[in-house]
Design a protein around this motif. Structure first.
Motif, PDB file in Angstrom:
ATOM      1  N   ALA A  12      18.332 174.216 -46.858  1.00 57.80           N
ATOM      2  CA  ALA A  12      18.641 173.501 -45.621  1.00 57.80           C
ATOM      3  C   ALA A  12      17.599 173.782 -44.554  1.00 57.80           C
ATOM      4  N   ALA A  13      17.019 174.991 -44.568  1.00 61.07           N
ATOM      5  CA  ALA A  13      15.985 175.325 -43.584  1.00 61.07           C
ATOM      6  C   ALA A  13      14.734 174.472 -43.773  1.00 61.07           C
ATOM      7  N   GLU A  14      14.544 173.939 -44.979  1.00 63.02           N
ATOM      8  CA  GLU A  14      13.356 173.129 -45.259  1.00 63.02           C
ATOM      9  C   GLU A  14      13.610 171.636 -45.068  1.00 63.02           C
ATOM     10  N   VAL A  15      14.766 171.155 -45.520  1.00 65.31           N
ATOM     11  CA  VAL A  15      15.001 169.703 -45.509  1.00 65.31           C
ATOM     12  C   VAL A  15      16.188 169.291 -44.646  1.00 65.31           C
ATOM     13  N   GLY A  16      16.938 170.242 -44.081  1.00 64.12           N
ATOM     14  CA  GLY A  16      18.123 169.905 -43.303  1.00 64.12           C
ATOM     15  C   GLY A  16      19.369 169.928 -44.170  1.00 64.12           C
TER      16      GLY A  16
END
Length: 338
Positions: free
Chosen positions: A106-110
């Motif tokens: 989630a930190a990379e793509v939401g």
């Protein structure tokens, strides 16, 4: 620092927080003017495939992502290779990149793209045109845009506006109609509806029917009713719930309505990345009540791996009350473009 959504935003009574509303009004005029100018000056691009926009008129909390997932499911049942396209809010990657559940966080793509990727191919891109072209090149026959009603970059085959159907008590999905930050609206109601092709009112599972006054607010636009339903029963035994969404109080209501033995509930700002201090607070509350911890699927995908085994994800899904009619409406619009 992210802040929790003000509850008074969703009250039609302007006597709630009158000082804050007044002080923030000039900023809301600027916001509305900038949004209108950006939309008016845009030249939308055809990416080479039909585009279905799933958007809303407020700054979150309407249920766009569950509706986007349901639209993807319905398209796939018709044999259409549809892909989701998101900006990837909250992620570090600019894209275009196809979301890989085995690789991306989630930190990379939401968080929302991770949820969408569980059901269908999902792409993220800050540049919607580049993302759409990449998805089409990757085999997508149709694109479902998550949160794109105010984004004019792509030519849209169909624009669906999702509206929160919770109207009990003093709650109203558009508040007093004020634009952010003096209210929840991204743009004035009339302006947003002028670009909509249909409305989807998303009802809580325990609300019998949509408020007739709300339905009438959309004039001649087609209105479809969907219901947010639990995909599984909440965990048994006493629970402490938490959520970092635009309207966390909706999660609390839904857990109670689903029969959860909810002892406490902790709200966090939308898309919040929890800190060690936050986890310590949740652990303390759970210990106090000798309870488990439960949260939304959207919040769960943002959790660090070491916390996922300690916290239960409670998923919900959107289901259309007139699914066949809604699917026919989608296919008719897609067939007009082909």
């Amino acid at each position: 620092m992210k802040l929790n959504t003000p509850r008074w935003w969703y009250s039609r009574d302007r006597h709630h927080a009158p000082v804050a509303r007044t002080l923030l009004k000039p900023a809301s005029w600027i916001w509305a003017r900038v949004t209108a100018r950006r939309i008016a000056r845009a030249t939308p691009v055809d990416p080479g495939a039909p585009v279905i926009s799933i958007g809303n008129l407020t700054v979150g909390g309407s249920g766009k992502t569950p509706i986007a997932r349901e639209v993807l499911r319905l398209l796939h049942t018709q044999g259409i290779k549809a892909a989701a396209l998101s900006r990837g809010y909250g992620g570090t990657l600019e894209g275009p990149v196809e979301v890989d559940l085995a690789v991306h966080t989630a930190a990379e793509v939401g968080d929302e793209p991770l949820m969408l990727a569980a059901d269908a191919p999902a792409w993220i891109a800050r540049d919607r045109v580049a993302g759409a072209r990449a998805a089409v090149a990757g085999g997508a026959e149709a694109l479902v845009l998550d949160d794109a009603h105010q984004n004019p970059a792509l030519s849209k085959t169909l624009s669906l506006v999702v509206v929160d159907g919770e109207t009990r008590g003093d709650e109203w999905p558009f508040g007093d109609g004020s634009v952010f930050p003096s209210g929840p609206m991204r743009e004035p109601l009339k302006a947003g509806l002028a670009r909509a092709d249909a409305i989807v009112i998303l009802l809580p599972a325990d609300l019998a029917e949509a408020d007739p006054e709300l339905v009438e607010a959309f004039g001649d636009l087609p209105v479809f009713i969907a219901r947010l339903e639990p995909a599984a029963a909440p965990p048994s035994g006493p629970q402490v719930g938490f959520a970092g969404i635009a309207k966390p109080w909706k999660v609390e209501r839904s857990l109670i309505a689903a029969g959860c033995d909810l002892k406490d509930f902790v709200p966090f700002p939308d898309h919040a990345a929890l800190s060690e201090r936050d986890f310590a607070l949740l652990s303390d509350r759970a210990a106090l009540f000798e309870a488990g911890l439960v949260t939304t699927e959207k919040d769960w995908v943002r959790l660090p791996p070491e916390w996922r085994d300690r916290i239960v994800s409670w998923p919900v899904v959107a289901r259309l009350e007139q699914e066949a009619a809604f699917a026919g409406f989608l296919l008719d619009r897609l067939n007009r473009q082909s």
